[in-house]
Design a protein around this motif. Structure first.
Motif, PDB file in Angstrom:
ATOM      1  N   HIS A 125     -36.804 -13.774   8.814  1.00 19.92           N
ATOM      2  CA  HIS A 125     -36.309 -14.830   9.704  1.00 19.92           C
ATOM      3  C   HIS A 125     -37.296 -15.098  10.837  1.00 19.92           C
ATOM      4  CE1 HIS A 125     -32.278 -14.894   7.911  1.00 19.92           C
ATOM      5  NE2 HIS A 125     -32.446 -13.597   7.765  1.00 19.92           N
ATOM      6  N   GLU A 133     -40.901 -15.706   8.847  1.00 16.58           N
ATOM      7  CA  GLU A 133     -40.805 -16.319   7.528  1.00 16.58           C
ATOM      8  C   GLU A 133     -41.779 -15.735   6.521  1.00 16.58           C
ATOM      9  OE1 GLU A 133     -40.727 -20.550   8.070  1.00 16.58           O
ATOM     10  OE2 GLU A 133     -38.695 -20.456   8.856  1.00 16.58           O
ATOM     11  N   GLU A 134     -42.027 -14.434   6.630  1.00 19.93           N
ATOM     12  CA  GLU A 134     -42.758 -13.719   5.595  1.00 19.93           C
ATOM     13  C   GLU A 134     -42.256 -12.287   5.573  1.00 19.93           C
ATOM     14  OE1 GLU A 134     -46.990 -12.964   6.503  1.00 19.93           O
ATOM     15  OE2 GLU A 134     -46.666 -14.146   8.291  1.00 19.93           O
TER      16      GLU A 134
END
Lengths: 142, 427
Positions: free
Chosen positions: B55, B58-59
Motif C-alpha cells: 500500500h 505499491e511494491e
C-alpha cells in the motif's frame, strides 16, 4: 482436478482447477487473478526467495558500488557501533524462482560471505546458474 | 547529566516512530527520536521476508528495505537521533522549562540512559509513543510441563536466525498459528531444520491463508487445529511436547499424542509495550492494551500521542506508517495550539472487537481501524450515528486477523451534536 488456495490477495479463494494446463478451467475464484495464479501454480510454481548470507567482518573486499565516503556521515546517523553487530545480510531474488530450485539456490547463498560495506540493491550473485535471476542485498550495511 | 530540549520527542525508531518524526520535522518543529537498539528500523530489520509496502510504495519489499526507505529520510533530516538509548521514565512537569512551553503550563521530561551519554534528560512539549509491541510468552498462555532449554518466542528465534546468525535447534514445533509463527516455520525449513508441526488452539488458523499456503503447504508441515499443548518434556533440553485435541472447548485426553522435537517456538500473540505510558499516567484500553486516543491520536495526557503497534497491534506495516504520519501531523498541530472544537465518540458495535481511534473530528476526514470478532464472507460494515444508518460498506471477506480500515468524513457526520455517538458494526 486439483484444489488450490489462491495466494494473490489475503482473501485466499479455494480454487478447483480441471483439465490439462493448456485447457484449464478454474472455479471458485472471485477475480481473474485467481485464474492466472492457478495456471502458473499448475504449470510451473514459482516463489520469490528471501534469505540471509553471512556478513562481515569488514574488509577490503567490499562489493563494487557500495557506499562512498560522502555517504558515511549520513550512514553513521543510522547505526551505532554497539555490542551486537548483525552477522547476517538479508537478500532476495530479483524475481520469482521455480519452486523446485529454491533449495539449490539456498545452498549457494549459504556459501556466500559478504564483506561490508554493502548497499541495498547490490548484486550478491549475478544471473544465478544462467536463469537470469540475481540475488540482491536487501539492506545497507557499512 | 546532559539536558536537552526539543519541541517533540518520539520514543522508538521503527516504522511508526520514523513516520511520525518526519511529519513533525516537516512542520518545522525540532524533534528527537530515542531508540534503544543500535540501528533505526525496529522489528522490520529482522523481518527479512517480503510482502511489506504494497500500500505504502505499491511494491513488494522485505522488512529491511521498507525500513531503509524511511531511515534514509530520517538520516538526511534535522531530526536528532539517539541510538542505543533507553527511555526509563516520562513525567509531566508543571511550570516552564526555559524557552520550552512558552504560553503553556507544563512540559514533559524524559529520563534516558545510554552507553554514549550516560543519563540523559530530554525536555519537550509533545511526546509521541511509538514503542511497538512485544510477544506473549509461555507464562502468558500457561503451557504446563518441564522448563528445559529450547523454548523461544517466534520473534526471538527470528532475530537469532536473521540477524545474529544462530540456528536455535534442529527439530521444531511451532505453537500458535499467528503470522510470525508461520513465517518462522518457513524460515526454519529454509535453514535446514525439520518443522514437525504447527499447533493451534482455535478451530481456524490465526494467520493469513496465504501464509498457510506459502509457509506450511509448500513444506508439507501439518497444522493441528483445535489442539492444546498440554505438556513439554525434557530435562536439560526440550525432547517433545504433548498435544491434546479439543472438542467444543473440552480436552479429549484419550486422544493426546506426543511430537518429538528439540525446539518449541511460540507464536501466541503480541501485546503493546506500555509500561512507560502507564507511568506517565496514560489510560489504556482493556481490549487493545494500547492507550485510549482521540481523533488526533492524543492520549488522555495533554501532548502525549501514540501510534503504531503501541496503540494497537497492526497486521500491516503500511497501516502503521499511515497512522503514524497522522499522529505526527496532529502532534505538530497541537504544538501550534490547534485543537478540534468538537469530537464525537466512536463505539464498537456487534461483531466489532474494537475501533481506533475512540473519537472522530466531524470537521475533517478520519481514518478508522477496526477488527472483526468473526470470520465472514460478503460482510457489511455499518456506521450508525445515534442509531441512524449513515454508511454501509461491502467487504468480500472479514476475519479477526485482518484489520479493516475505513474513512469517515464531514458528510457522514453532518448535523451531529457533541453528544452524538457513532457505532460501527459488522453484519
Amino acid at each position: 482436478m486439483r484444489e488450490l488456495t489462491c495466494v494473490v490477495c489475503p482473501i485466499g479463494c479455494r480454487l478447483a482447477a480441471k483439465g490439462k494446463s493448456d485447457k484449464l478451467t478454474v472455479t471458485g475464484n472471485r477475480c481473474p487473478r485467481g485464474q492466472a495464479y492457478a495456471a502458473e501454480e499448475i504449470r510451473a510454481p514459482k516463489r520469490v526467495l528471501t534469505a540471509t548470507c553471512a556478513l562481515g567482518p569488514a574488509g577490503s573486499e567490499g562489493l563494487a558500488g557500495a557506499c562512498s565516503d560522502q555517504d558515511e556521515a549520513i550512514r553513521s546517523r543510522l547505526r551505532r557501533k554497539g555490542m551486537c553487530e548483525p552477522r547476517r545480510l538479508p537478500v532476495k531474488s530479483s524475481r520469482a524462482c521455480p519452486k523446485e530450485r529454491l533449495n539449490e539456490m539456498l545452498t549457494d547463498l549459504y556459501a556466500v560471505r559478504v564483506k561490508p560495506p554493502v548497499k541495498l540493491g547490490d548484486i550478491i550473485l549475478a544471473d544465478w546458474k544462467g536463469t537470469g535471476i540475481d540475488i540482491l542485498a536487501a539492506r545497507t550495511y557499512t | 547529566m546532559k539536558e536537552l530540549r526539543y519541541d517533540a520527542v518520539v520514543i522508538g525508531a521503527g516504522a511508526a516512530g520514523m513516520a511520525a518524526a518526519l511529519e513533525i520535522e516537516a512542520a518545522g518543529f525540532s524533534c528527537a527520536i530515542v531508540e534503544r537498539e543500535d540501528q533505526l528500523g525496529g522489528i522490520l530489520m529482522q523481518c527479512v521476508h517480503n510482502g511489506f509496502g504494497l500500500h505504502e510504495f505499491e511494491e513488494e519489499l522485505t522488512g529491511p528495505e521498507f525500513a531503509e526507505r524511511f531511515a534514509d529520510k530520517v538520516a538526511t533530516s534535522r531530526i536528532a537521533i539517539y541510538l542505543g538509548t533507553t527511555v526509563v521514565s516520562i513525567s509531566v512537569q508543571n511550570g516552564t522549562s526555559g524557552q520550552i512551553a512558552a504560553g503553556r503550563g507544563s512540559y514533559k521530561e524524559l529520563v534516558c540512559v545510554s552507553p554514549d551519554y550516560g543519563v540523559l534528560r530530554l525536555s519537550c512539549r509533545a511526546v509521541v509513543l511509538a514503542m511497538g509491541c512485544r510477544e506473549r510468552n509461555r507464562g502468558n498462555v500457561r503451557i504446563p510441563g518441564a522448563r528445559p532449554a529450547g523454548i523461544f518466542t517466534a520473534g526471538l528465534a527470528q532475530r537469532l536466525v536473521n540477524i545474529e546468525g544462530y540456528i536455535p535447534g534442529k527439530e521444531v514445533v511451532v505453537i500458535g498459528s499467528g503470522d510470525i509463527g508461520l513465517i518462522m516455520a518457513r524460515r526454519m525449513s529454509w535453514i535446514g531444520c525439520k518443522v514437525k508441526a504447527v499447533v493451534e488452539i482455535m478451530p481456524y488458523p490465526s494467520g493469513l491463508t496465504r501464509n498457510i499456503v506459502q509457509c506450511l503447504h509448500d513444506f508439507g508441515i501439518p497444522l493441528h487445529l483445535s489442539c492444546r499443548t498440554t505438556n513439554i518434556f525434557g530435562r536439560d533440553r526440550v525432547e517433545g511436547i504433548e498435544v491434546t485435541p479439543m472438542k467444543n472447548g473440552a480436552l479429549m485426553p484419550e486422544k493426546a499424542f506426543r511430537i518429538d522435537c528439540d525446539t518449541v517456538l511460540l507464536s501466541v500473540g503480541l501485546v503493546p509495550e506500555n509500561e512507560l505510558s502507564k507511568e506517565a499516567g496514560v489510560e489504556l484500553n482493556a481490549t487493545t492494551n494500547g492507550p485510549i486516543v482521540d481523533s488526533t491520536l492524543m492520549t488522555n495526557v495533554d501532548g502525549v500521542f501514540a501510534c503504531g503497534n503501541v496503540l494497537h497491534v497492526h497486521d500491516l506495516v503500511d497501516w502503521v506508517a499511515e497512522e503514524s504520519r497522522l499522529a505526527g501531523r496532529r502532534a505538530a498541530e497541537w504544538l501550534k495550539g490547534e485543537r478540534p472544537a468538537v469530537q464525537l465518540r466512536v463505539k464498537a458495535g456487534s461483531n466489532v472487537r474494537y475501533a481506533n481511534p475512540g473519537r472522530l473530528d466531524p470537521k475533517r476526514d478520519n481514518k478508522i481501524y477496526l477488527r472483526s470478532l468473526v470470520v465472514k464472507n460478503d460482510a457489511l460494515v455499518e456506521l450508525k450515528a445515534d442509531n441512524r444508518l449513515v454508511r454501509q460498506i461491502k467487504k468480500g471477506h472479514v476475519q479477526p486477523s485482518e484489520m479493516i480500515t475505513l474513512s469517515v468524513g464531514p458528510r457522514e457526520m453532518e448535523g451531529l451534536g457533541p453528544d452524538s455517538v457513532l457505532e460501527l458494526s459488522i453484519v
